[in-house]
Design a protein around this motif. Structure first.
Motif, mmCIF file in Angstrom:
data_model
loop_
_atom_site.group_PDB
_atom_site.id
_atom_site.type_symbol
_atom_site.label_atom_id
_atom_site.label_comp_id
_atom_site.label_asym_id
_atom_site.label_seq_id
_atom_site.Cartn_x
_atom_site.Cartn_y
_atom_site.Cartn_z
ATOM 1 N N ASN A 1 38.660 15.460 -58.849
ATOM 2 C CA ASN A 1 37.987 16.424 -57.970
ATOM 3 C C ASN A 1 37.679 17.736 -58.695
ATOM 4 N N GLU A 2 37.164 17.607 -59.930
ATOM 5 C CA GLU A 2 36.834 18.794 -60.718
ATOM 6 C C GLU A 2 35.456 19.353 -60.359
ATOM 7 N N GLY A 3 34.672 18.550 -59.662
ATOM 8 C CA GLY A 3 33.313 19.002 -59.343
ATOM 9 C C GLY A 3 32.269 18.353 -60.220
ATOM 10 N N TYR A 4 32.687 17.499 -61.147
ATOM 11 C CA TYR A 4 31.796 16.731 -62.004
ATOM 12 C C TYR A 4 32.582 15.510 -62.462
ATOM 13 N N ASP A 5 31.911 14.530 -63.053
ATOM 14 C CA ASP A 5 32.576 13.259 -63.363
ATOM 15 C C ASP A 5 33.110 13.169 -64.789
ATOM 16 N N ILE A 6 32.397 13.795 -65.738
ATOM 17 C CA ILE A 6 32.772 13.682 -67.151
ATOM 18 C C ILE A 6 32.702 15.054 -67.800
ATOM 19 N N LYS A 7 33.721 15.354 -68.575
ATOM 20 C CA LYS A 7 33.648 16.514 -69.460
ATOM 21 C C LYS A 7 33.577 15.973 -70.880
ATOM 22 N N SER A 8 32.522 16.365 -71.607
ATOM 23 C CA SER A 8 32.295 15.829 -72.941
ATOM 24 C C SER A 8 32.172 16.974 -73.937
ATOM 25 N N MET B 1 21.006 10.592 -53.943
ATOM 26 C CA MET B 1 21.427 11.654 -53.044
ATOM 27 C C MET B 1 22.550 12.447 -53.712
ATOM 28 N N LEU B 2 22.499 13.754 -53.540
ATOM 29 C CA LEU B 2 23.591 14.615 -53.970
ATOM 30 C C LEU B 2 24.108 15.381 -52.765
ATOM 31 N N SER B 3 25.404 15.454 -52.639
ATOM 32 C CA SER B 3 25.951 16.296 -51.581
ATOM 33 C C SER B 3 25.681 17.757 -51.924
ATOM 34 N N GLU B 4 25.762 18.609 -50.928
ATOM 35 C CA GLU B 4 25.530 20.021 -51.194
ATOM 36 C C GLU B 4 26.579 20.567 -52.156
ATOM 37 N N ASN B 5 27.789 20.053 -52.049
ATOM 38 C CA ASN B 5 28.835 20.510 -52.972
ATOM 39 C C ASN B 5 28.502 20.126 -54.408
ATOM 40 N N GLU B 6 27.993 18.884 -54.600
ATOM 41 C CA GLU B 6 27.600 18.464 -55.943
ATOM 42 C C GLU B 6 26.462 19.328 -56.469
ATOM 43 N N GLU C 1 27.510 15.014 -64.118
ATOM 44 C CA GLU C 1 27.545 14.308 -62.837
ATOM 45 C C GLU C 1 26.832 12.977 -63.049
ATOM 46 N N VAL C 2 27.477 11.873 -62.674
ATOM 47 C CA VAL C 2 26.938 10.537 -62.925
ATOM 48 C C VAL C 2 26.546 9.879 -61.610
#
Length: 420
Positions: free
Chosen positions: A327-334, A357-362, A345-346
């Protein structure tokens, strides 16, 4: 930095995404460039530049706009702008601001601290600086202070306009920061500088003694030879003798002055550290946005998409970390070999339609991270997966708000021709 540049009266044009041309330099920055760096604005008028290192590196293989400069710490334009802003907004900086961190787990106060060691040599400025350190000092939850690199500020972001107001707790006294910094930073810096200057001064003295002595001896030999000619009746060399004797006197005085300057250079003293600015740093996971709603997803397609995205980063020489469950707000840190960072974001699609679709939070998180944010859309997840990448998608793409405060629709036609 772009906002401050404009607020000071500067003007620039965006030639393409994140690459700009300076049309008007703010007068205070022109004065600072001239005073500190001896650079006249006419020499750099209409330069093209960018603030983003990854964009700068990518542009090197294109080069169609001509030379583009990377404006970063150490660049005279960047440092001059920082100096002007720091001087103009010093009181506000000390009062503090709010920044958001995509990496940290806890909130904290961060202080930008300057520590200096000075010597007794005369200087056109107030002090003759022998050594200077810029560090970031932060206070953890237990009240203890810690040191980290000021480069950490590069990974911090200002809140976007749709961030809910963040109220910092009471700020710690800067006197406490100064005292701790003096004990933990300046004292050791002073000892290290003394050792360095002692060796440097000794080496320079040996060189000066040798160099000046040799030149003076050579001139004295030449004077003796000329004096011999005078004894033989050659009166024309008298003027040459006087000039060489004047040169010998000049060198003796210069040698004495240099040696005295070395003695003054070795007379060191530490200055009290100076707090240049303060920020209350909040983890991205703690930031709340107006209208935060979740959305459903195809778990199988998303799992395949994550695997493809991770493999893409690995094949590109980056080091990705799957944090989709955190729940960091994104899926991958590279992270790249040059320590550049992508927050990815994936989204996975198994059908031919790549609309997502993206949620407003995303959306909020992507906008918050700016050029560090990436959207990876993986098509045909359950047959022949293909990865499509968009940098700073909140800015580069036009989303359709499908339900107020719920979700944003991104048609495939919108992103298909804007991938990297």
């Amino acid at each position: 930095m772009k906002r401050h540049f404009k607020n000071l009266g500067g003007q620039f044009a965006e030639l393409r995404q994140s690459i700009f041309r300076i049309d008007k330099m703010p007068e205070p920055v022109i004065a600072e460039l001239k005073e500190t760096y001896k650079i006249h604005f006419d020499a750099i008028r209409s330069i093209q530049f960018c603030f983003d290192k990854q964009i700068f590196l990518d542009y090197q293989s294109i080069g169609d706009l001509g030379k583009v400069h990377y404006i970063n710490p150490g660049n005279p334009v960047f440092d001059s702008l920082v100096t002007v802003v720091r001087n103009l907004y010093r009181e506000d900086m000390i009062k503090g601001t709010v920044l958001i961190s995509p990496d940290d787990k806890e909130d904290y106060f961060a202080f930008f601290v300057k520590s200096q060691i000075v010597d007794n040599r005369t200087s056109k400025n107030d002090d003759s600086i022998t050594d200077e350190k810029l560090v970031m000092v932060y206070q953890s939850k237990d009240g203890d202070f810690h040191i980290t690199s000021p480069a950490k500020f590069i990974d911090l972001h200002t809140p976007t306009e749709f961030t809910k107001p963040i109220e910092p707790p009471a700020i710690v006294s800067t006197n406490d920061v100064v005292q701790w910094s003096f004990e933990k930073i300046t004292v050791q810096q002073f000892e290290d500088t003394k050792a360095h200057v002692k060796k440097d001064s000794a080496d320079r003295k040996v060189y000066l003694e040798s160099a000046f002595t040799q030149v003076i001896m050579d001139l004295q030999i030449q004077v003796q030879e000329l004096q011999g000619k005078v004894l033989l009746g050659d009166g024309k060399v008298q003027e040459k003798i006087l000039k060489k004797q004047e040169r010998i006197t000049e060198l003796i005085n210069k040698k004495r002055s240099r040696l005295e300057s070395l003695d003054l250079m070795a007379q060191l003293s530490p200055k009290a550290p100076e707090v240049l600015g303060c920020a209350y740093v909040v983890p991205l996971t703690q930031v709340e946005y107006i209208g935060h709603y979740g959305m459903s997803r195809d778990d199988e397609a998303e799992a395949i998409a994550m695997e493809e995205a991770m493999n893409y980063e690995i094949n590109a020489g980056w080091k990705p970390q799957d944090i989709s469950a955190n729940n960091e707000g994104y899926d991958i840190k590279s992270i790249s070999p040059e320590e550049l960072k992508r927050y990815i974001e994936v989204k996975g699609r198994s059908a031919g339609d790549g609309s997502i679709m993206l949620s407003e939070n995303e959306m909020n998180r992507l906008a918050q991270l700016g050029n560090s944010a990436w959207l990876y859309i993986v098509m045909n997840c359950k047959s022949s997966p293909e990865v499509y990448r968009i940098q700073n998608p909140a800015r580069a793409l036009k989303f359709e708000l499908k339900a107020k405060g719920v979700q944003y629709f991104l048609p495939m036609a919108e992103w298909r021709n804007k991938t990297c």
